[in-house]
Design an enzyme around this catalytic site. Structure first.
Site, PDB file in Angstrom:
ATOM      1  CG  ASP A  61      -1.629   1.040   1.347  1.00  0.00           C
ATOM      2  OD1 ASP A  61      -2.335   1.691   0.116  1.00  0.00           O
ATOM      3  OD2 ASP A  61      -1.893   1.497   2.464  1.00  0.00           O
ATOM      4  CB  THR A  94      -1.820   5.538  -1.807  1.00  0.00           C
ATOM      5  OG1 THR A  94      -1.898   3.997  -2.075  1.00  0.00           O
ATOM      6  CG2 THR A  94      -3.016   5.919  -1.111  1.00  0.00           C
ATOM      7  CB  THR A  95       0.919   3.023  -5.658  1.00  0.00           C
ATOM      8  OG1 THR A  95       0.926   2.384  -4.393  1.00  0.00           O
ATOM      9  CG2 THR A  95       2.385   2.927  -6.183  1.00  0.00           C
ATOM     10  CG  ASP A 387      -6.439   0.620   0.468  1.00  0.00           C
ATOM     11  OD1 ASP A 387      -6.505   1.133   1.323  1.00  0.00           O
ATOM     12  OD2 ASP A 387      -5.348   0.617  -0.213  1.00  0.00           O
TER      13      ASP A 387
END
Length: 527
Positions: A61, A94-95, A387
């Site tokens: 994550d 998020t990445t 998530d």
């Protein structure tokens, strides 16, 4: 006189070209660090803390990885921040947001080297981001009106989100858990009502969703193990004062009899308090603090189930779920709001006994019990599930859906490229650079899967020249595939957040032309 002496001795200052280089390099290094976790074939990272216990976290994550890094470079901190905000705001992507910002800066670096002013690049990026967002808005699908279709959209989004995480092997199972849990919330984005309990043992497939609330405590000795139509008083009060605490109290007395009297008085006080609590007409008492043997005995005599040490999380959620309020004084029972539920019983999960509340007042509440081989697996499973839950709860409110697998990036890149051709002046170079940066995301997804990215991306670009194309990268078969047929979907809200946050962060770092770090404060020598 040299002007360098404005700052204190140890303060440092970087100007112009050097400052810009430092920002670009820091931001790109961070992007390269999390780049390999992107996509269904992304790899995990092990984070080892240097503190006591040397805790190990295994995760892919982006936000968790970046949160755990101690970074000195100021520009890199900006990227860490946007990934945190993305995690809080929409939960997924998020990445992607860090990788996209890193790619925008990489392109900007080439333009700056070609003597194009950063402000020109920024205004070009602005135009490109606006254009990309508009094209996404034209392509969204909204199935809110049709319940079955909407549910299958949610399932697809959950499966797409989970496919890049540890749960990808059992993604249908977990996607249906997540969708059921979120559908119970009936449109609220308050994930407090969904409780996740982690119990080592079994395999990830044994995880299940339980309607109701599970408290990770045991039922006391001699108390009823099963209560129907429970009236619950949730409290935060001290129930451990029936003995004189030897360590904490200093009592001056003539004889031991006097100490016994004091203890007797303490006991009476306790008995009164218990009587007041029983006077509320309850049959279950949950306390955040300890309950000593004496009051526990009194509760058992009255046939009341007393649960002690239900940690703060537990009682907050229990009060929320059963519709009660947390009480700390018991003098006027009519003003205390009691919680209600149909049945309280003891259940076993693996080796442990837990208390299960079913038929609770707030029908939105549910508990997901995760099973798994070890704590590391469970922690990562919880992050992945969280998530998915975040994305789903956002999608229930904003039900616009896009296809996934690099399709949105290709669509945006095509439009921004066309915009670049129509735009006169140096801005067009920046807009073109923006479209190249967007293409980096499908490229990285393909690279991580060990595919030939150059070949795939050129095939994709050719496919996307035709109207209404639904082609994206199918990582499983290693070729260009039809995303609509494969059911690979993403939430529009996530994509929009990625696009806008990344552009803004890149703008912010581009504007920098000087980095000043101040001198550390000296400790005075205290004698």
């Amino acid at each position: 006189m040299a002007i360098d002496t404005i700052f204190k001795d140890e303060a440092s200052q970087e100007k112009g070209e050097r400052a810009r280089m430092a920002s670009f390099v820091g931001a790109m290094a961070i992007a390269d660090l999390v780049k390999t976790t992107l996509g269904p074939k992304g790899m995990d990272k092990i984070l080892q803390s240097t503190g006591r216990g040397r805790e190990v976290t295994v995760t892919n994550d982006g936000a968790t990885i970046l949160k755990s890094l101690h970074i000195d470079n100021p520009a890199a901190k900006v990227l860490v921040d946007i990934s945190k905000v993305q995690d809080d705001e929409v939960g997924d992507g998020t990445t992607s947001v860090v990788v996209l910002a890193g790619e925008l800066l990489r392109e900007a670096e080439k333009l700056v080297a070609a003597k194009i002013h950063p402000m020109t690049i920024i205004s070009g990026y602005r135009m490109a981001a606006e254009c990309a967002r508009n094209v996404l808005l034209q392509k969204v699908v909204d199935n809110k009106a049709d319940a079955d279709k909407f549910r299958s959209d949610l399932m697809n989004i959950a499966m797409t989100t989970l496919s890049s995480k540890i749960l990808s092997q059992d993604k249908e199972h977990f996607a249906s858990l997540a969708v059921d849990a979120v559908m119970r919330l009936k449109g609220s984005t308050n994930l407090e009502a969904i409780q996740i309990i982690k119990k080592p043992g079994g395999s990830l497939k044994d995880s299940f969703l339980d309607e109701g609330f599970i408290l990770d405590k045991k039922i006391g000795i001699g108390q009823p193990k099963r209560i129907e139509n429970a009236k619950i008083l949730v409290a935060n009060t001290a129930m451990d004062t029936d003995k004189v605490k030897i360590y904490g109290a200093r009592v001056r007395v003539d004889s031991m009899a006097k100490v016994a009297e004091i203890e007797g008085a303490e006991k009476e006080k306790m008995r009164e308090k218990v009587q007041k609590i029983i006077g509320h007409g309850i049959n279950c008492f949950v306390n955040r603090q300890l309950i000593y043997n004496f009051p526990e005995e009194l509760f058992a005599d009255a046939g009341i189930l007393a649960i002690e040490h239900a940690d703060f999380d537990g009682i907050e959620r229990l009060a929320l779920v059963t519709g009660g309020e947390i009480a700390s004084t018991f003098d006027n029972p009519e003003s205390v709001k009691l919680g209600q539920c149909d049945l309280i019983e003891e259940i076993m999960i693996g080796e442990d006994k837990l208390i299960h509340f079913s038929g609770v007042a707030m029908g939105q509440a549910c508990t997901i019990v995760l099973r798994g081989a070890s704590h590391h697996v469970l922690d990562e499973a919880e992050r992945s599930l969280h998530d998915a839950l975040c994305v789903l709860s956002q999608t229930v409110n904003d039900s616009r859906v896009l296809l996934g697998g690099g399709w949105p990036e290709m669509v945006m890149a095509k439009e921004t490229d066309e915009l670049a051709r129509k735009t006169p002046g140096k801005k067009s170079l920046a807009i073109e650079a923006f479209s190249r940066a967007l293409l980096a995301i499908p490229t990285i997804i393909a690279d991580n899967a060990g595919l030939d990215s150059a070949e795939l991306i050129s095939q994709l670009r050719a496919e996307h020249q035709s109207e209404g194309c639904t082609a994206g990268i199918d990582v499983i078969s290693g070729s260009v595939g039809d995303m609509a047929a494969r059911g690979i979907c993403e939430a529009f809200k996530v994509k929009q957040a990625v696009l806008l946050s990344a552009t803004e962060a890149a703008e912010m770092i581009l504007r920098v032309d000087e980095i000043i770090s101040c001198a550390p404060r000296r400790r005075e020598d205290r004698m």
